[in-house]
Design a protein around this motif. Sequence first.
Motif, PDB file in Angstrom:
ATOM      1  N   PRO A  46       0.851  -1.190   0.000  1.00 15.55           N
ATOM      2  CA  PRO A  46       0.000   0.000   0.000  1.00 15.55           C
ATOM      3  C   PRO A  46       0.884   1.237   0.000  1.00 15.55           C
ATOM      4  CG  PRO A  46      -0.754  -1.589   1.630  1.00 15.55           C
ATOM      5  CD  PRO A  46       0.558  -2.093   1.128  1.00 15.55           C
ATOM      6  N   THR A  47       0.441   2.280  -0.648  1.00 12.10           N
ATOM      7  CA  THR A  47       1.297   3.453  -0.841  1.00 12.10           C
ATOM      8  C   THR A  47       1.803   4.027   0.475  1.00 12.10           C
ATOM      9  OG1 THR A  47       0.137   3.963  -2.893  1.00 12.10           O
ATOM     10  CG2 THR A  47       1.381   5.747  -1.868  1.00 12.10           C
ATOM     11  N   LYS A  48       0.951   4.036   1.519  1.00 19.72           N
ATOM     12  CA  LYS A  48       1.380   4.620   2.792  1.00 19.72           C
ATOM     13  C   LYS A  48       2.560   3.847   3.392  1.00 19.72           C
ATOM     14  CE  LYS A  48      -2.052   2.207   5.688  1.00 19.72           C
ATOM     15  NZ  LYS A  48      -3.145   2.408   6.666  1.00 19.72           N
ATOM     16  N   ILE A  67       7.532   4.728  -7.661  1.00 18.97           N
ATOM     17  CA  ILE A  67       6.943   3.394  -7.755  1.00 18.97           C
ATOM     18  C   ILE A  67       5.803   3.420  -8.776  1.00 18.97           C
ATOM     19  CG2 ILE A  67       7.595   2.658  -5.445  1.00 18.97           C
ATOM     20  CD1 ILE A  67       4.825   3.378  -4.468  1.00 18.97           C
ATOM     21  N   PRO A  68       5.621   2.325  -9.513  1.00 17.50           N
ATOM     22  CA  PRO A  68       4.631   2.338 -10.613  1.00 17.50           C
ATOM     23  C   PRO A  68       3.176   2.318 -10.159  1.00 17.50           C
ATOM     24  CG  PRO A  68       5.665   0.171 -10.414  1.00 17.50           C
ATOM     25  CD  PRO A  68       6.402   1.076  -9.490  1.00 17.50           C
ATOM     26  N   ASN A  69       2.901   1.765  -8.956  1.00 17.96           N
ATOM     27  CA  ASN A  69       1.526   1.630  -8.494  1.00 17.96           C
ATOM     28  C   ASN A  69       1.275   2.498  -7.270  1.00 17.96           C
ATOM     29  OD1 ASN A  69       1.213  -0.357 -10.479  1.00 17.96           O
ATOM     30  ND2 ASN A  69       1.735  -1.999  -9.061  1.00 17.96           N
ATOM     31  N   LEU A  70       0.228   3.299  -7.322  1.00 22.99           N
ATOM     32  CA  LEU A  70      -0.191   4.107  -6.186  1.00 22.99           C
ATOM     33  C   LEU A  70      -1.564   3.617  -5.735  1.00 22.99           C
ATOM     34  CD1 LEU A  70       0.856   7.707  -7.353  1.00 22.99           C
ATOM     35  CD2 LEU A  70       2.083   6.158  -5.826  1.00 22.99           C
ATOM     36  N   ASP A  71      -1.616   3.045  -4.542  1.00 24.47           N
ATOM     37  CA  ASP A  71      -2.843   2.433  -4.038  1.00 24.47           C
ATOM     38  C   ASP A  71      -3.193   3.047  -2.684  1.00 24.47           C
ATOM     39  OD1 ASP A  71      -4.947   0.873  -3.274  1.00 24.47           O
ATOM     40  OD2 ASP A  71      -3.864  -1.027  -3.262  1.00 24.47           O
ATOM     41  N   PHE A  72      -4.266   3.825  -2.658  1.00 23.92           N
ATOM     42  CA  PHE A  72      -4.716   4.457  -1.413  1.00 23.92           C
ATOM     43  C   PHE A  72      -5.957   3.767  -0.858  1.00 23.92           C
ATOM     44  CE2 PHE A  72      -2.635   7.658  -4.037  1.00 23.92           C
ATOM     45  CZ  PHE A  72      -1.683   8.149  -3.170  1.00 23.92           C
ATOM     46  N   LYS A  73      -6.253   2.585  -1.352  1.00 25.44           N
ATOM     47  CA  LYS A  73      -7.509   1.917  -1.015  1.00 25.44           C
ATOM     48  C   LYS A  73      -7.628   1.619   0.465  1.00 25.44           C
ATOM     49  CE  LYS A  73     -10.607  -1.544  -2.931  1.00 25.44           C
ATOM     50  NZ  LYS A  73     -10.788  -2.588  -3.939  1.00 25.44           N
ATOM     51  N   GLU A  99      -2.322  14.333  -1.921  1.00 25.42           N
ATOM     52  CA  GLU A  99      -1.788  15.533  -2.556  1.00 25.42           C
ATOM     53  C   GLU A  99      -0.263  15.582  -2.466  1.00 25.42           C
ATOM     54  OE1 GLU A  99      -3.536  19.827  -1.916  1.00 25.42           O
ATOM     55  OE2 GLU A  99      -4.596  18.441  -3.246  1.00 25.42           O
ATOM     56  N   ARG A 100       0.260  15.212  -1.315  1.00 25.18           N
ATOM     57  CA  ARG A 100       1.723  15.239  -1.139  1.00 25.18           C
ATOM     58  C   ARG A 100       2.406  14.219  -2.035  1.00 25.18           C
ATOM     59  NH1 ARG A 100       5.186  12.473   2.515  1.00 25.18           N
ATOM     60  NH2 ARG A 100       7.155  13.567   2.841  1.00 25.18           N
ATOM     61  N   VAL A 101       1.819  13.022  -2.112  1.00 22.48           N
ATOM     62  CA  VAL A 101       2.408  11.983  -2.951  1.00 22.48           C
ATOM     63  C   VAL A 101       2.448  12.425  -4.410  1.00 22.48           C
ATOM     64  CG1 VAL A 101       2.020   9.662  -3.886  1.00 22.48           C
ATOM     65  CG2 VAL A 101       1.844  10.063  -1.430  1.00 22.48           C
ATOM     66  N   LEU A 102       1.376  13.031  -4.891  1.00 25.90           N
ATOM     67  CA  LEU A 102       1.330  13.457  -6.287  1.00 25.90           C
ATOM     68  C   LEU A 102       2.232  14.658  -6.545  1.00 25.90           C
ATOM     69  CD1 LEU A 102      -2.468  12.999  -7.057  1.00 25.90           C
ATOM     70  CD2 LEU A 102      -0.565  11.569  -7.823  1.00 25.90           C
ATOM     71  N   CYS A 103       2.340  15.568  -5.553  1.00 23.12           N
ATOM     72  CA  CYS A 103       3.218  16.730  -5.719  1.00 23.12           C
ATOM     73  C   CYS A 103       4.687  16.332  -5.782  1.00 23.12           C
ATOM     74  CB  CYS A 103       2.995  17.723  -4.580  1.00 23.12           C
ATOM     75  SG  CYS A 103       1.453  18.639  -4.697  1.00 23.12           S
ATOM     76  N   ALA A 109       6.252   7.202 -15.097  1.00 23.42           N
ATOM     77  CA  ALA A 109       4.845   6.963 -15.414  1.00 23.42           C
ATOM     78  C   ALA A 109       4.168   6.190 -14.278  1.00 23.42           C
ATOM     79  CB  ALA A 109       4.721   6.185 -16.723  1.00 23.42           C
ATOM     80  N   ILE A 110       2.878   6.390 -14.139  1.00 20.22           N
ATOM     81  CA  ILE A 110       2.078   5.653 -13.158  1.00 20.22           C
ATOM     82  C   ILE A 110       1.384   4.501 -13.873  1.00 20.22           C
ATOM     83  CG2 ILE A 110       0.112   5.761 -11.574  1.00 20.22           C
ATOM     84  CD1 ILE A 110       0.775   8.694 -11.104  1.00 20.22           C
ATOM     85  N   LYS A 111       1.643   3.291 -13.425  1.00 16.76           N
ATOM     86  CA  LYS A 111       1.011   2.135 -14.055  1.00 16.76           C
ATOM     87  C   LYS A 111      -0.417   1.965 -13.548  1.00 16.76           C
ATOM     88  CE  LYS A 111       1.431  -2.837 -14.805  1.00 16.76           C
ATOM     89  NZ  LYS A 111       2.211  -4.072 -14.515  1.00 16.76           N
TER      90      LYS A 111
END
Length: 469
Positions: A46-48, A67-73, A99-103, A109-111
């Motif tokens: 998980p992204t966190k 990292i290619p996968n961002l999962d906030f689920k 917001e911080r992760v994307l900034c 690229a994001i897979k």
Amino acid sequence: METSCLIQEPQKKQKLNEEDEDIDGNSKCLSDLPEEILRHILSFLPTKHAVRTSVLSKRWEYLWASIPNLDFKRSLPTYFNGPIEKYKSKRRLLMNFVERVLCLRDSYAIKRFTLPCDVLGDAARVNTWISAVVRHNVQELNIYLDKFKGEFSLPYCLFTCKTLTSLHLNMPCILELPTTIWFSNLKNLTIEYVTFSDEYLTQHLFSGLPVLKKLSLTDCSWGGLKVVCISAPKLHSLSIWESERPDSSYGDGCEVLIFAVRLKEFEYSGELFINYCLNNSFSLEKAEITVFSNNTSAQVAHRMYKLLIGLSNVKLLQLSCAVVEVLIDAAEHLLHMPMFNNLTDLILYDGYWSVALDSVLLRILHKSPCLETLKFWKGIRLWENDDWILDPVPPCFLSHVKWIEVGDYDGDREEFSAVKILLKNAVVLNEIVIFCSVHLRGNLEKQENLYKQLIEIPKGSRNCKIVLK
């Protein structure tokens, strides 16, 4: 004894030191891996948790940012029963974290991007995130949005994203669509709980999918639309689930026309609130129809009849018991039942099937000349002792049916009579497999008695083998 103890103590300490060295060595080995492999490993977290690895060392500090996968689920629970202030705090932390992760995201690229979010008053903020993800050439996008009122507009750039291959939208809202829609590489599309309100723009959506292979629609509402055409030239799989009755203020409902010449699998589950018509489905291999409604009105029967016409080229067909219940009183439709010339496998499930009373089933058998396999997953019963109901015998019983399967067998008189009729009339049958019910599985003596009764039944096929499982 004391000397012995003094000698052993350093040995234990030496062993612990060796284990520590192994741990340090493994840690160093992990850090020595190429960054591409480390990013791949982090993508499974998980992204966190991936972000937390930034404290490990200088090398790991910003590794998570690519990292290619961002999962906030799993960052915010789906159901929260605690104090409202605590929920608001958790939601605020999630919003700031995304917001911080994307900034801080680098140019990689994001897979895959997965976001569940209670929108509330932050629609613009959520759309800014989605736009950022599109700019990072996202391939798989999973959006679960909730808790907002009225209509919702996704960013226009999403509907022309060239890199997107999989899109999952779970949005209980009226979705506003742009005038330009073209998903040039989208192969998988799932839409859940969305209401479509504009017939022209909805048509644009379902005609702007040139390479789509899999489409799933769950509890979508077509609002006041009269006709929707799904035209996807490369569509292989289509699934439709309906459990919520649409708003009656929209009238009798929409008609969904499906044009998919390469369609191989079709699944419908619901209460036939609206019309679904498959056209030119020449390549159809498998179809499953599950109906939950006991509504045997002429309107529902007509919808079922039209759906079956669209499935006439199918090779494997699964029907729930309620399909027959819907059609059983619609005699005018039975007279015009389509021919299933390609049907080789028929699976009947979800309830006992009655040979004597289900004229719909017999009609389907008569219209399936090439049927080879017939399965009654929940068993079969004969409520009448006469066997005239198979006169005339369906042609497939005389030439093609080689395998019959009966499930949940108790061995009572009604079940025994039904099996007797099947064995008598299936003259080319190779094997009938009968699965014992739960009540019989521990009673070997009764199983043996039932088997003796079964093998004594007169059979139309000399080569038929009876298997009791």
